[in-house]
Motif scaffolding. Structure first.
Motif, mmCIF file in Angstrom:
data_model
loop_
_atom_site.group_PDB
_atom_site.id
_atom_site.type_symbol
_atom_site.label_atom_id
_atom_site.label_comp_id
_atom_site.label_asym_id
_atom_site.label_seq_id
_atom_site.Cartn_x
_atom_site.Cartn_y
_atom_site.Cartn_z
ATOM 1 N N GLU A 44 0.857 -1.037 0.091
ATOM 2 C CA GLU A 44 -0.212 0.159 -0.002
ATOM 3 C C GLU A 44 0.976 1.213 0.054
ATOM 4 O O GLU A 44 1.685 1.191 0.929
ATOM 5 C CB GLU A 44 -0.730 -0.019 1.156
ATOM 6 N N VAL A 45 0.827 2.167 -1.026
ATOM 7 C CA VAL A 45 1.681 3.262 -1.270
ATOM 8 C C VAL A 45 0.838 4.529 -0.832
ATOM 9 O O VAL A 45 -0.264 4.578 -1.401
ATOM 10 C CB VAL A 45 2.307 3.198 -2.601
ATOM 11 N N ALA A 46 1.373 5.276 -0.065
ATOM 12 C CA ALA A 46 0.914 6.730 0.079
ATOM 13 C C ALA A 46 0.458 7.311 -1.284
ATOM 14 O O ALA A 46 1.098 7.225 -2.195
ATOM 15 C CB ALA A 46 1.642 7.533 0.969
ATOM 16 N N SER A 47 -0.776 7.723 -1.164
ATOM 17 C CA SER A 47 -1.385 8.398 -2.432
ATOM 18 C C SER A 47 -1.614 10.001 -2.294
ATOM 19 O O SER A 47 -2.362 10.347 -1.347
ATOM 20 C CB SER A 47 -2.723 7.685 -2.757
ATOM 21 N N ALA A 48 -0.844 10.868 -2.891
ATOM 22 C CA ALA A 48 -0.876 12.294 -2.561
ATOM 23 C C ALA A 48 -2.164 12.690 -2.866
ATOM 24 O O ALA A 48 -3.049 12.263 -3.865
ATOM 25 C CB ALA A 48 0.221 12.697 -3.573
ATOM 26 N N SER A 49 -2.512 14.074 -2.154
ATOM 27 C CA SER A 49 -3.643 14.718 -2.713
ATOM 28 C C SER A 49 -3.044 16.023 -3.225
ATOM 29 O O SER A 49 -1.843 16.418 -3.222
ATOM 30 C CB SER A 49 -4.308 15.050 -1.634
ATOM 31 N N THR A 50 -4.095 17.249 -3.546
ATOM 32 C CA THR A 50 -3.556 18.447 -3.894
ATOM 33 C C THR A 50 -2.831 19.080 -2.874
ATOM 34 O O THR A 50 -1.977 19.978 -3.160
ATOM 35 C CB THR A 50 -4.656 19.255 -4.430
ATOM 36 N N ALA A 51 -3.143 18.766 -1.612
ATOM 37 C CA ALA A 51 -2.405 19.610 -0.543
ATOM 38 C C ALA A 51 -0.996 18.943 -0.415
ATOM 39 O O ALA A 51 -0.162 19.623 -0.115
ATOM 40 C CB ALA A 51 -3.001 19.107 0.714
ATOM 41 N N ASP A 52 -0.762 17.825 -0.834
ATOM 42 C CA ASP A 52 0.556 17.243 -0.877
ATOM 43 C C ASP A 52 1.404 17.882 -1.932
ATOM 44 O O ASP A 52 2.565 18.345 -2.179
ATOM 45 C CB ASP A 52 0.653 15.612 -1.105
ATOM 46 N N VAL A 53 0.718 18.038 -3.280
ATOM 47 C CA VAL A 53 1.226 18.915 -4.377
ATOM 48 C C VAL A 53 1.768 20.196 -3.827
ATOM 49 O O VAL A 53 2.951 20.672 -4.095
ATOM 50 C CB VAL A 53 0.342 18.795 -5.463
ATOM 51 N N ASP A 54 0.831 20.855 -3.062
ATOM 52 C CA ASP A 54 1.470 22.428 -2.752
ATOM 53 C C ASP A 54 2.380 22.263 -1.637
ATOM 54 O O ASP A 54 3.520 22.870 -1.749
ATOM 55 C CB ASP A 54 -0.036 22.840 -1.848
ATOM 56 N N ARG A 55 2.547 21.228 -0.728
ATOM 57 C CA ARG A 55 3.569 20.911 0.041
ATOM 58 C C ARG A 55 4.855 20.616 -0.596
ATOM 59 O O ARG A 55 5.954 21.429 -0.350
ATOM 60 C CB ARG A 55 3.445 19.712 0.923
ATOM 61 N N ALA A 56 4.893 19.924 -1.780
ATOM 62 C CA ALA A 56 5.947 19.624 -2.491
ATOM 63 C C ALA A 56 6.285 20.923 -3.267
ATOM 64 O O ALA A 56 7.668 21.224 -3.372
ATOM 65 C CB ALA A 56 5.608 18.317 -3.341
ATOM 66 N N VAL A 57 5.385 21.561 -3.885
ATOM 67 C CA VAL A 57 5.965 22.759 -4.631
ATOM 68 C C VAL A 57 6.554 23.618 -3.595
ATOM 69 O O VAL A 57 7.628 24.463 -4.107
ATOM 70 C CB VAL A 57 4.759 23.239 -5.205
ATOM 71 N N ARG A 58 6.028 23.867 -2.402
ATOM 72 C CA ARG A 58 6.546 25.095 -1.489
ATOM 73 C C ARG A 58 8.188 24.546 -1.301
ATOM 74 O O ARG A 58 8.997 25.452 -1.277
ATOM 75 C CB ARG A 58 5.734 24.780 -0.163
ATOM 76 N N ALA A 59 8.416 23.134 -1.000
ATOM 77 C CA ALA A 59 9.687 22.765 -0.747
ATOM 78 C C ALA A 59 10.756 23.206 -1.837
ATOM 79 O O ALA A 59 11.684 23.516 -1.716
ATOM 80 C CB ALA A 59 9.739 21.222 -0.403
ATOM 81 N N ASN A 210 11.259 15.980 -5.094
ATOM 82 C CA ASN A 210 10.063 15.778 -4.270
ATOM 83 C C ASN A 210 9.380 14.868 -5.401
ATOM 84 O O ASN A 210 9.178 14.953 -6.368
ATOM 85 C CB ASN A 210 9.153 16.764 -3.960
ATOM 86 N N ILE A 211 8.956 13.635 -4.692
ATOM 87 C CA ILE A 211 8.158 12.530 -5.441
ATOM 88 C C ILE A 211 6.850 12.094 -4.878
ATOM 89 O O ILE A 211 6.922 11.769 -3.568
ATOM 90 C CB ILE A 211 9.111 11.384 -5.816
ATOM 91 N N ILE A 212 5.805 12.471 -5.355
ATOM 92 C CA ILE A 212 4.633 12.216 -5.260
ATOM 93 C C ILE A 212 3.475 11.141 -5.823
ATOM 94 O O ILE A 212 2.910 11.997 -6.884
ATOM 95 C CB ILE A 212 3.982 13.524 -4.773
ATOM 96 N N PRO A 213 3.560 9.931 -5.696
ATOM 97 C CA PRO A 213 2.446 9.123 -6.527
ATOM 98 C C PRO A 213 1.272 9.734 -6.200
ATOM 99 O O PRO A 213 0.973 10.079 -4.994
ATOM 100 C CB PRO A 213 2.719 7.774 -5.821
ATOM 101 N N GLY A 214 0.380 9.620 -7.039
ATOM 102 C CA GLY A 214 -1.114 9.880 -7.029
ATOM 103 C C GLY A 214 -1.849 9.655 -8.110
ATOM 104 O O GLY A 214 -1.191 9.567 -9.003
ATOM 105 N N ALA A 215 -3.420 10.097 -7.871
ATOM 106 C CA ALA A 215 -4.022 10.030 -9.019
ATOM 107 C C ALA A 215 -3.729 11.169 -10.172
ATOM 108 O O ALA A 215 -3.631 12.275 -9.683
ATOM 109 C CB ALA A 215 -5.370 9.944 -8.684
ATOM 110 N N GLY A 216 -3.817 10.720 -11.261
ATOM 111 C CA GLY A 216 -3.365 11.769 -12.350
ATOM 112 C C GLY A 216 -4.674 12.936 -12.350
ATOM 113 O O GLY A 216 -4.257 14.020 -12.429
ATOM 114 N N SER A 217 -5.885 12.427 -12.228
ATOM 115 C CA SER A 217 -6.878 13.479 -12.403
ATOM 116 C C SER A 217 -6.982 14.543 -11.241
ATOM 117 O O SER A 217 -7.167 15.533 -11.573
ATOM 118 C CB SER A 217 -8.204 12.878 -12.399
ATOM 119 N N ALA A 218 -6.087 14.138 -10.146
ATOM 120 C CA ALA A 218 -6.082 15.306 -8.963
ATOM 121 C C ALA A 218 -4.872 15.748 -9.030
ATOM 122 O O ALA A 218 -4.734 16.928 -9.081
ATOM 123 C CB ALA A 218 -6.568 14.378 -7.576
ATOM 124 N N VAL A 219 -3.775 14.827 -8.952
ATOM 125 C CA VAL A 219 -2.489 15.378 -8.434
ATOM 126 C C VAL A 219 -1.723 16.070 -9.770
ATOM 127 O O VAL A 219 -1.226 17.038 -9.638
ATOM 128 C CB VAL A 219 -1.591 14.284 -7.912
#
Ligand code: NAD
Length: 499
Positions: A44-59, A210-219
């Motif tokens: 089971e792999v962590a699945s990013a949300s848009t909030a995680d995109v924002d965190r990654a872009v900030r970093a 920064n590497i953020i696996p997640g759904a294409g339609s959201a992330v």
């Protein structure tokens, strides 16, 4: 972190990599990644949300000033170390990639892993050799160009070569001084998270990657719309590519689009037949045909078509299908169940339009050990050039055959689809080879070979296969902005408003 029981022990990282740390998704979401050989859940792999995109872009935004100001040689040295580290862990990384994608180990060991190391090494070496220019302008002026990184780069990749794409995407971006947010496909996140661990080991500073696996339609969509991402480098389908173009408009971000393909592979009457048969089989069946540059349209001169097909079909039938972790396996399963069903669906579409299946078109027969996996036999279909299977990307071990009489007809068939990525031709006539190389509408052409790639050689397409180029100097150009600087060294500028 989990471990899997395989031929060679592998480390499985299951968290997002943001700001130099492995972290859970902000909303705690996870998604399973499956073993295509038997449909079991690997992890089971962590699945990013848009909030995680924002965190990654900030970093990545915070890391950018220091990383881009570091000397190019220092950035390069880290990529060179990374290449060495990947090579020293070759078997473990190859096993992980085979487990997650279904690529046979013989290919991940001899192609995917060495090419990944080679690409990071190429761009590590390139970092301090990429120069601006001095331009001869008007007397008394010095005009020179600076190549400056574009900033935070978003990179979105598909599931077919996830390990290699880490190097194709991140190698040039990092060498040029950009910081990166990379989204692997949700189906195959494991090798890019493992590369993130190795990046930590070689000392790439926090936030640079920064590497953020997640759904294409959201992330992916949120990345494409993001105001603080300066460029999106996307590899994937033409449909999603179009969506990214629209989403990028708000801040006019730069785009590089590596999209679908339907490679023409022309065999002329004077071709060396054994080489053409073998090379054409590699062109389509390597990685189960899940390659944008696959030679998925075989265009055969009518005088040799029957002899060619006898040998080609016999070779296709002899390909050893099996568990990707078995080193004797030549063809593994497709990467997902949904994709396997799509490929088999194209066999029905071919038949509905009068196509003839010469071999394959089904799961392997009498192989009970493979029934749980996403396997499809190598499939050869003869169809008319205008049929759906001759025009649409199937992206599987599925090659469609047509025949031609004249050179004009061969070129017309080759150029009759919307895609223009890779194409090949087999002939012993030098003049014809070069004439066709120039006339085929595509970004790459292979003569008496197919699907050669090298980090020094530009890679990309035209038409519905996208725009922009990866690899080589072209890639460095695409991850930098050129700035023109004018200096009045010794110019006598007459006053514009003489008083
Ligand atoms: P895909 O377009 O469905 O997905 C590619 C990536 O985009 C994935 O990470 C996905 O999650 C993400 N994505 C999906 N919807 C998105 C959205 N709305 N906004 C942003 N990102 C989104 O493609 P796929 O099925 O994963 O891969 C197969 C395709 O990739 C084929 O068409 C193949 O030809 C193409 N491909 C092209 C190249 C090339 O270099 N030209 C190389 C490999 C694969």
């Amino acid at each position: 972190m989990a471990t899997a029981s395989t031929a060679s022990p592998v480390r499985i990282q299951t968290d997002l990599f943001i700001n130099g740390e492995f972290v859970k998704a902000e909303n705690g979401a996870t998604a399973p990644t499956y073993n295509p050989h038997d449909n079991s859940v690997i992890a089971e792999v962590a699945s990013a949300s848009t909030a995680d995109v924002d965190r990654a872009v900030r970093a990545a935004t915070e890391a950018f000033p220091k990383w881009s100001a570091l000397s190019a040689a220092d950035r390069g040295r880290m990529l060179l170390k990374l290449a060495d580290l990947i090579e020293s862990r070759a078997e473990e990384i190859a096993t992980l990639e085979s487990l997650d994608t279904g690529h046979p180990m013989r290919d991940t060991m001899r192609l995917d892993v060495p090419r990944t190391a080679m690409t990071f090494r190429y761009f590590g070496g390139m970092a301090d050799k990429f120069e601006g220019t001095v331009i001869p302008v008007d007397q008394g002026f010095l005009n020179y160009t600076l190549r400056q990184p574009v900033g935070v780069v978003g990179q979105i990749v598909p599931w077919n070569f996830p390990l290699m794409f880490t190097s194709w995407k991140m190698g040039p971006a990092l060498a040029a001084g950009n910081t990166v947010v990379l989204k692997p496909a949700a189906l195959t996140p494991l090798s890019s998270l493992r590369i993130a661990e190795l990046m930590q080991e070689v000392g790439i500073p926090k936030g640079v990657v920064n590497i953020i696996p997640g759904a294409g339609s959201a992330v992916g969509q949120h990345m494409a719309e993001h105001q603080d991402i300066a460029k999106i480098s996307f590899t994937g389908s033409t449909d999603v590519g179009r969506r990214i173009v629209k989403a990028s408009a708000s801040n006019l971000k730069r785009l590089g689009l590596e999209l679908g393909g339907k490679g023409a592979n022309i065999v002329f009457a004077d071709a060396h037949l054994p080489a053409a048969v073998n090379g054409s089989a590699f062109a389509i069946f390597h990685n189960q045909g899940q390659a944008c540059i696959a030679g998925s349209r075989l265009i055969l001169h009518e005088s040799i078509a029957d002899a060619f097909l006898d040998q080609f079909v016999a070779l296709a039938k002899s390909i050893r299908i099996g568990n990707p972790l078995d080193i004797a396996t030549e063809m593994g399963p497709l990467t997902s169940m949904g994709h396997r069903d799509k490929v088999l669906g194209y066999c029905d579409i071919a038949k509905e339009q009068g196509g003839q299946i010469l071999t394959g078109g089904r799961a392997p027969q009498n192989r009970p050990e493979l029934t749980g996996g996403y396997y499809v036999e190598p499939t050869v279909v003869e169809a008319k050039p205008g049929d759906r299977v001759s025009c649409e990307e199937v992206f599987g071990p599925f090659v469609v055959v047509s025949r031609f009489k004249t050179d004009e007809e061969a070129l017309q068939i080759a150029n009759s689809v919307e895609y223009g990525l890779g194409g090949g031709l087999w002939t012993t006539n030098l003049a014809k080879a070069h004439r066709f190389a120039a006339a085929i509408r595509s970004g790459m052409v292979w003569i008496n070979c197919y699907k050669r790639v090298n980090p020094a050689s530009p890679f990309g397409g035209v038409g519905s296969s996208g725009y922009g180029r990866e690899m080589g100097f072209e890639a460095m150009h695409q991850y930098t902005e050129v700035k023109s600087v004018w200096v009045n060294v010794d110019a006598n500028i007459p006053p514009f408003y003489p008083r």
